[in-house]
Design an enzyme around this catalytic site. Structure first.
Site, PDB file in Angstrom:
ATOM      1  N   ASP A  32      66.575  78.809  31.192  1.00 15.69           N
ATOM      2  CA  ASP A  32      66.139  80.177  30.892  1.00 15.69           C
ATOM      3  C   ASP A  32      65.801  80.243  29.408  1.00 15.69           C
ATOM      4  O   ASP A  32      66.647  80.005  28.551  1.00 15.69           O
ATOM      5  CB  ASP A  32      67.297  81.133  31.239  1.00 15.69           C
ATOM      6  CG  ASP A  32      66.854  82.587  31.226  1.00 15.69           C
ATOM      7  OD1 ASP A  32      65.741  82.866  30.745  1.00 15.69           O
ATOM      8  OD2 ASP A  32      67.634  83.438  31.682  1.00 15.69           O
ATOM      9  N   ASP A  84      59.483  82.311  32.170  1.00 17.89           N
ATOM     10  CA  ASP A  84      60.509  81.773  31.273  1.00 17.89           C
ATOM     11  C   ASP A  84      61.739  81.217  31.994  1.00 17.89           C
ATOM     12  O   ASP A  84      62.755  80.987  31.362  1.00 17.89           O
ATOM     13  CB  ASP A  84      60.953  82.861  30.290  1.00 17.89           C
ATOM     14  CG  ASP A  84      61.700  83.992  30.971  1.00 17.89           C
ATOM     15  OD1 ASP A  84      61.375  84.300  32.128  1.00 17.89           O
ATOM     16  OD2 ASP A  84      62.619  84.558  30.353  1.00 17.89           O
ATOM     17  N   GLU A  85      61.657  81.030  33.279  1.00 15.82           N
ATOM     18  CA  GLU A  85      62.815  80.514  34.016  1.00 15.82           C
ATOM     19  C   GLU A  85      62.378  79.465  35.019  1.00 15.82           C
ATOM     20  O   GLU A  85      61.314  79.589  35.622  1.00 15.82           O
ATOM     21  CB  GLU A  85      63.467  81.642  34.820  1.00 15.82           C
ATOM     22  CG  GLU A  85      64.462  82.460  34.049  1.00 15.82           C
ATOM     23  CD  GLU A  85      65.131  83.463  34.977  1.00 15.82           C
ATOM     24  OE1 GLU A  85      65.728  83.043  35.970  1.00 15.82           O
ATOM     25  OE2 GLU A  85      65.013  84.666  34.693  1.00 15.82           O
ATOM     26  N   CYS A 129      31.202  89.772  70.547  1.00 18.94           N
ATOM     27  CA  CYS A 129      32.565  90.138  70.162  1.00 18.94           C
ATOM     28  C   CYS A 129      33.255  89.085  69.313  1.00 18.94           C
ATOM     29  O   CYS A 129      34.363  89.307  68.840  1.00 18.94           O
ATOM     30  CB  CYS A 129      33.422  90.411  71.397  1.00 18.94           C
ATOM     31  SG  CYS A 129      33.718  88.939  72.362  1.00 18.94           S
ATOM     32  N   HIS A 183      33.237  85.472  80.716  1.00 18.97           N
ATOM     33  CA  HIS A 183      33.090  86.279  79.509  1.00 18.97           C
ATOM     34  C   HIS A 183      31.787  87.085  79.546  1.00 18.97           C
ATOM     35  O   HIS A 183      31.758  88.279  79.224  1.00 18.97           O
ATOM     36  CB  HIS A 183      33.111  85.368  78.280  1.00 18.97           C
ATOM     37  CG  HIS A 183      33.211  86.121  76.989  1.00 18.97           C
ATOM     38  ND1 HIS A 183      34.372  86.702  76.543  1.00 18.97           N
ATOM     39  CD2 HIS A 183      32.271  86.417  76.063  1.00 18.97           C
ATOM     40  CE1 HIS A 183      34.153  87.305  75.391  1.00 18.97           C
ATOM     41  NE2 HIS A 183      32.875  87.152  75.074  1.00 18.97           N
ATOM     42  N   HIS A 231      31.135  91.267  79.624  1.00 18.90           N
ATOM     43  CA  HIS A 231      30.253  92.108  78.810  1.00 18.90           C
ATOM     44  C   HIS A 231      29.310  92.937  79.678  1.00 18.90           C
ATOM     45  O   HIS A 231      29.004  94.084  79.361  1.00 18.90           O
ATOM     46  CB  HIS A 231      29.467  91.252  77.814  1.00 18.90           C
ATOM     47  CG  HIS A 231      30.265  90.904  76.594  1.00 18.90           C
ATOM     48  ND1 HIS A 231      30.854  91.851  75.780  1.00 18.90           N
ATOM     49  CD2 HIS A 231      30.609  89.700  76.063  1.00 18.90           C
ATOM     50  CE1 HIS A 231      31.504  91.256  74.796  1.00 18.90           C
ATOM     51  NE2 HIS A 231      31.372  89.946  74.942  1.00 18.90           N
TER      52      HIS A 231
END
Length: 663
Positions: free
Chosen positions: A114, A205-206, A581, A596, A600
């Site tokens: 640290d 810082d660590e 789609c 499919h 549609h």
DNA sequence: GGGTTCTGGACGG
DNA sequence: TTCCACCGTCCAGAACCC
């Protein structure tokens, strides 16, 4: 004001009547490195005097009253525990502790490093005239960190500058300069890398380093490694740091604080030594236990140290969600991805909606740019508001598709804000989460449906719409909005113009912005006829291959839905993606592709049949009903939350869970 | 009942 | 006289959806 003070005093000890500051809980009197000799009572008094009467103070009182109520509730619950209950919970706790013991690995050596007052030290390094003088990095509103000279006066990080000035009139303010800090942080990290190539940076810082291997390989002790590392950091940067070594990260972090600044502390990998060490360790030293949890544990259970925590484990098991007690895990760090990204700005409280819009524009652009840098798209947008009375509210919206452009962010943020107007605000923030990293330039669709989804009648309409760029999509979000109030000019404007640019990814994965269509474009605007009165985009825009844009018409309103409006043709883009789609099906899936296409077709027919009804509303009946029922409510979606005071559980195990995350 | 979303809150640096 | 940040993580509990 008088009321809130009364509320507060009713819960505080009678001895504080003449010394009201004693009951004002702040984080500023919590012991921090370099503040050992500080007159805590004076700090408390000054903070109280500077704060009392302010809106901030009133809000603190409100929160304090809430916590006190919670404490009273828990005390009552504790009083109701009989010996049988306690015996049961004790066995639960013992079992849990035994499990943790069994999985514990005390052979590793973790080093937490640290940097000492990092920002302040960097500023002093680059401006030696600051040396030896009390200095704070930050502004009159808020301090990021203070050097050790300033800490002697009680000045510390997260303290408002004007209070710090009162504590230390000679205090010098230096504005933050993150470029500088990042530069020095990089120098330190180069040193850390020599000891553990996989070190874990906790902040600028660590860092946490697993030095088990380096100790073995070089045949040196952990103390020698820590000493050498600190020297090397100093050589590389001119800055000092402190280190802690322990079998896990939680303990290593506690250890690094012990001999701060410019020191180190080592905890042996020995169970007895560790138990002795933690037995007197104040609970507040544990990462994750802050002001509130400390107060609850102290006031309800008289728990002040880790040993108390172990001794009262049966109470904790009884009143909190399943918790663990012990030293935490010793696992190696996992690669953790970013969960969210945000920005927020504070300003003088105002009701000016034009100003709010301007802030949203700025924040949207900043957020978009930040996401661009990390190549992220997100689908949950959260609007954070802090009202003039310091009350913090968040309003979130999860979209069906991922977004990144400032235009999209602004569009949705504006909707969220509009639902809260009118309001007096002092902060606006935007956060994006639910990321999808587009490393390869493609984005997966979180809501992409399977064929089974399409079989459900009446549940496929949304798939016909380009989700990222149509307001139709908004109706399928968790929030429903109606645009009936044209009074807010900036919002009307947004609805009119926000769809002009189509953002997408090209084949190389680069994001491109195209004007919607040259033929449809007049100057820089799109013909208004392309948008209905509610701002609904009625054209689906699809980029086909590299350059070709195809416009697919959809019904402009529910009464005009006729087959003549449907010009769409199903094409398998790049031979795998449905043009209508976006569902992806490889060429070999012949039967599925046919199914499919049939979907549609059926879908189209259904739309025609249902033309008398709003197809937009079909999947949303329940939500819309609820929205209608909630007219007049700003959110109109959820019932008011029950007070958590009535809830049984408090995130006590967060200490342990959180701690193990940090380990 | 399990998964997801929304909201508020604690916490740390 | 006034003035209390910004960013990120995690969690609980309620509501909602399937």
């Amino acid at each position: 004001m008088a009321k809130s003070e009364e509320t507060s005093s009713s819960s505080s000890s009678s001895s504080s009547v003449g010394r009201p500051w004693e009951s004002y809980h702040t984080v500023y009197t919590n012991a921090k490195a370099g503040m050992e000799g500080v007159d805590k009572e004076k700090v408390q008094r000054v903070v109280y005097e500077m704060s009392k009467g302010s809106k901030y103070f009133q809000n603190e009182q409100r929160k304090e009253a809430f916590i006190n109520h919670k404490i009273q509730n828990m005390r009552a619950q504790r009083a109701n525990l009989n010996p049988t209950h306690l015996s049961h919970y004790q066995s639960v706790a013992d079992k849990r502790i035994a499990e943790l013991e069994a999985t514990r690995d005390l052979t590793r050596k973790w080093l937490h490093v640290d940097m000492d007052a990092f920002y302040a030290a960097v500023e002093t390094l680059t401006n030696p005239s600051l040396k030896g003088r009390p200095m704070a990095v930050g502004t009159i509103s808020m301090i990021s960190t203070a050097n050790y000279e300033a800490r002697k006066f009680g000045v510390r990080a997260a303290m408002p500058g004007f209070i710090a000035c009162k504590l230390c009139p000679e205090l010098i303010f230096v504005p933050t300069d993150f470029k500088k800090y990042t530069y020095y942080s990089d120098l330190t990290r180069k040193v850390f890398q020599e000891y553990d190539p996989n070190f874990m940076a906790a902040s600028l810082d660590e860092a946490y380093l697993d030095i088990t291997n380096v100790c073995k390989e070089r045949g040196i002790t952990d103390a020698e490694v820590a000493e050498e590392l600190r020297q090397n950091v100093y050589k590389a940067t001119g800055l000092t740091c402190s280190a802690g070594v322990a079998p896990n990260r939680l303990l290593a972090k506690v250890c690094s604080d012990i001999n701060k600044p410019n020191g180190q502390f080592l905890l042996p990998n020995d169970r007895a030594a560790i138990m002795t060490f933690i037995s007197s360790l104040p609970i507040r030293k544990i990462g994750g236990i802050g002001k509130v949890t400390e107060q609850i544990l102290k006031d309800v259970f008289e728990i002040k140290t880790c040993e108390d925590l172990l001794q009262k484990s049966s109470f904790l098991c009884a009143l909190f969600s399943p918790s663990s007690a012990g030293l935490g895990g010793t696992d190696a760090p996992q690669v953790r991805s970013r969960k969210s990204m945000s920005n927020e700005r504070t300003f003088s409280a105002t009701k000016d909606e034009t100003f709010f819009h301007q802030k949203l524009v700025e924040l949207s652009e900043m957020l978009s740019a930040d996401m661009e840098k990390e190549r992220l798209h997100g689908r949950t947008l959260t609007l954070k508001l802090k009202t003039a009375s310091f009350e913090v509210k968040t309003r979130a919206l999860t979209l069906q598709s991922y977004i990144r452009s400032s235009k999209d962010i602004l569009k949705h943020a504006s909707k969220l804000l509009k639902a809260e107007l009118p309001v007096s605000l002092r902060l606006i923030g935007l956060r994006m989460s639910h990321f999808n990293e587009d490393k390869d330039g493609t984005l997966s669709d979180p809501t992409q449906r399977t064929l089974l989804n399409y079989i459900k009648p009446g549940d496929g309409n949304m798939n016909l719409v380009d989700e990222e760029h149509s307001d139709l999509k908004d109706d399928s979000e968790s929030h429903c909005y109606t645009y009936t109030d044209p009074s807010c000019d900036f919002l009307s404007e947004l609805n009119d113009n926000s769809e002009q640019v189509v953002e997408h990814n090209d084949l190389e994965g680069h994001e491109c912005k195209d004007q919607i269509s040259e033929s449809a474009q007049v100057g820089n605007t799109v013909k208004s006829s392309e948008f209905d009165a509610q701002g609904t985009e009625t054209h689906l825009l699809e980029r086909r291959n590299q350059d070709q844009l195809t416009i697919i018409d959809f019904p402009e309103n529910e009464t005009e839905s006729t087959s003549s409006h449907h010009k769409e043709v199903l094409i398998w883009l790049e031979d795998y993606k449905c043009s209508l789609c976006g569902v992806e099906l490889p060429p070999s899936f012949l039967a599925e592709r046919q199914e499919h296409a049939d979907f549609h077709l059926a879908e189209k027919m259904q739309m025609e049949e249902e033309s008398a009804h709003s197809y937009r509303n079909l999947p949303l009946k329940n939500r819309m009903r609820q929205k209608e029922a909630g007219v007049g409510q700003s959110k109109g979606k959820k019932k008011p939350k029950h007070s958590p005071l009535n809830g049984k559980h408090i995130p006590i195990d967060a200490f342990f869970t959180k701690a193990s995350h940090n380990l």
